[in-house]
Design a protein around this motif. Structure first.
Motif, PDB file in Angstrom:
ATOM      1  N   ARG A  12      -0.400  -6.757 -39.469  1.00 65.71           N
ATOM      2  CA  ARG A  12      -0.716  -8.246 -39.303  1.00 65.71           C
ATOM      3  C   ARG A  12      -2.445  -8.531 -39.348  1.00 65.71           C
ATOM      4  N   VAL A  58      -1.918 -20.079 -37.318  1.00 63.16           N
ATOM      5  CA  VAL A  58      -1.109 -20.140 -38.422  1.00 63.16           C
ATOM      6  C   VAL A  58      -0.440 -21.713 -38.422  1.00 63.16           C
ATOM      7  N   TYR A  59       0.030 -21.863 -37.288  1.00 61.61           N
ATOM      8  CA  TYR A  59       0.984 -23.200 -37.186  1.00 61.61           C
ATOM      9  C   TYR A  59      -0.220 -24.470 -37.454  1.00 61.61           C
ATOM     10  N   ALA A  88       4.221 -15.301 -40.779  1.00 65.17           N
ATOM     11  CA  ALA A  88       3.052 -15.920 -41.310  1.00 65.17           C
ATOM     12  C   ALA A  88       3.018 -16.121 -42.667  1.00 65.17           C
ATOM     13  N   LYS A  89       3.583 -15.494 -43.525  1.00 65.66           N
ATOM     14  CA  LYS A  89       3.413 -15.571 -45.083  1.00 65.66           C
ATOM     15  C   LYS A  89       4.836 -16.146 -45.768  1.00 65.66           C
ATOM     16  N   ARG A 127      -3.034 -15.420 -33.312  1.00 65.89           N
ATOM     17  CA  ARG A 127      -3.008 -15.665 -34.736  1.00 65.89           C
ATOM     18  C   ARG A 127      -1.823 -16.475 -34.979  1.00 65.89           C
ATOM     19  N   VAL A 128      -0.890 -16.317 -34.357  1.00 63.46           N
ATOM     20  CA  VAL A 128       0.499 -17.339 -34.809  1.00 63.46           C
ATOM     21  C   VAL A 128       0.048 -18.534 -34.382  1.00 63.46           C
TER      22      VAL A 128
END
Length: 314
Positions: free
Chosen positions: A129, A154-155, A231-232, A150-151
């Motif tokens: 990641r 991404v949101y 995430a992708k 990180r998540v």
């Protein structure tokens, strides 16, 4: 005497190597039977004969009727069978693993049973990641915090990109309809990703329950594995679906979008490579050819199929 149909059962050495097979074949709305050493696939477009020994994993989607003789050939050919939703976005059941050997399963069990190697695999997952950072010295607590940040980013980024409002992730398994459109889409997208992850794990002979980060659940490794791709795939697809369709048919539109993303991103092939990487399995290993041994705690692996004699006690 009962008449026998089709070719004789192939020997293991006659079967195609894993690296020489077509990785996955998905079928839906078709009738499957056996014709000699091939699977006869009949649908509204006609008939196709599939040399099943050259297929690694057969994904059976909605509307598939398959005969006992076809399953017999599939089993003899060492082909894994997974019953899935449309284009693999759900996993309902699986037959046998692709591998005749337990190599992946043993590697996974060995890695997860030792604290040091378990942390090493977990770090490999996090490193995937964060490809531009060194996480080899971080603790599990530090890695969880880093991943959480990180998540959340991404949101936020997807919200800004699509214009879809975002507050927080909410999921009530007992009341799906109570969620916001974006949370409904995220739930559907993640479930699709879990289904595909499960299919790959069981098809290659690993255990869905032996997780390195998640633990204590029969799908712990599925959650580990799927987290590599959210995430992708599932998060962007969910936001794009809500942007495009709003509240209309969120479930169906999200599943269809995930199906297309799996195909265009060649995610199945990537998952196979990533799973072998995580479990330290060489890509050129012939896992479908099993060599049976007897285990000995002092002398190591011993030959199978040999008549042993009682040893005299000293």
């Amino acid at each position: 005497m009962k008449k026998k149909y089709g070719a004789k059962k192939p020997e293991l050495e006659e079967l195609g190597r894993v690296r020489d097979r077509i990785s996955f074949l998905y079928l839906e709305h078709a009738k499957l039977n056996r014709e000699d050493s091939a699977i006869k696939v009949l649908d509204d477009r006609g008939i196709v004969l599939v040399p099943v020994a050259l297929i690694s994993v057969l994904l059976l989607g909605p509307g598939v009727d398959i005969t006992h003789r076809a399953m017999e050939l599939i089993g003899d050919s060492g082909t894994a069978v997974v019953w899935v939703g449309e284009n693999g976005v759900r996993q309902y059941a699986h037959g046998r693993a692709l591998n005749h050997s337990s190599r992946l399963l043993e590697a996974q069990a060995k890695l997860v049973s030792n604290k040091r190697t378990r942390v090493e695999v977990a770090r490999k997952m996090y490193q995937m990641r964060f490809p531009n950072e060194d996480v080899s010295k971080l603790s599990m607590e530090q890695l969880r915090g880093k991943e959480g940040a990180r998540v959340r980013k991404v949101y936020r980024d997807q919200s800004l990109k699509t214009g879809v409002a975002w507050e927080r992730r909410e999921y009530n398994p007992d009341n799906f309809e109570a969620s916001t459109p974006i949370n409904k889409a995220l739930t559907e997208a993640h479930q699709a990703l879990y289904g595909l992850s499960y299919s790959v794990i069981v098809a290659l002979g690993a255990s869905p329950g032996l997780g390195f980060v998640h633990t204590g659940h029969d799908l712990a490794f599925v959650y580990d594995f799927a987290d590599l791709y959210k995430a992708k795939y599932s998060i962007p697809v969910a936001f794009e679906t809500v942007k495009k369709f709003g509240k209309v048919d969120i479930s169906d539109n999200t599943r269809l979008a995930m199906r297309d993303a799996f195909s265009s991103g060649k995610l199945l092939l990537q998952m196979v490579a990533d799973l072998k990487y995580l479990l330290n399995i060489k890509d050129d290993a012939d896992e479908n050819f099993a060599v049976m041994h007897l285990w000995d705690d002092k002398q190591g692996l011993q030959n199978f199929g040999v008549q042993y004699h009682e040893m005299d006690e000293d």
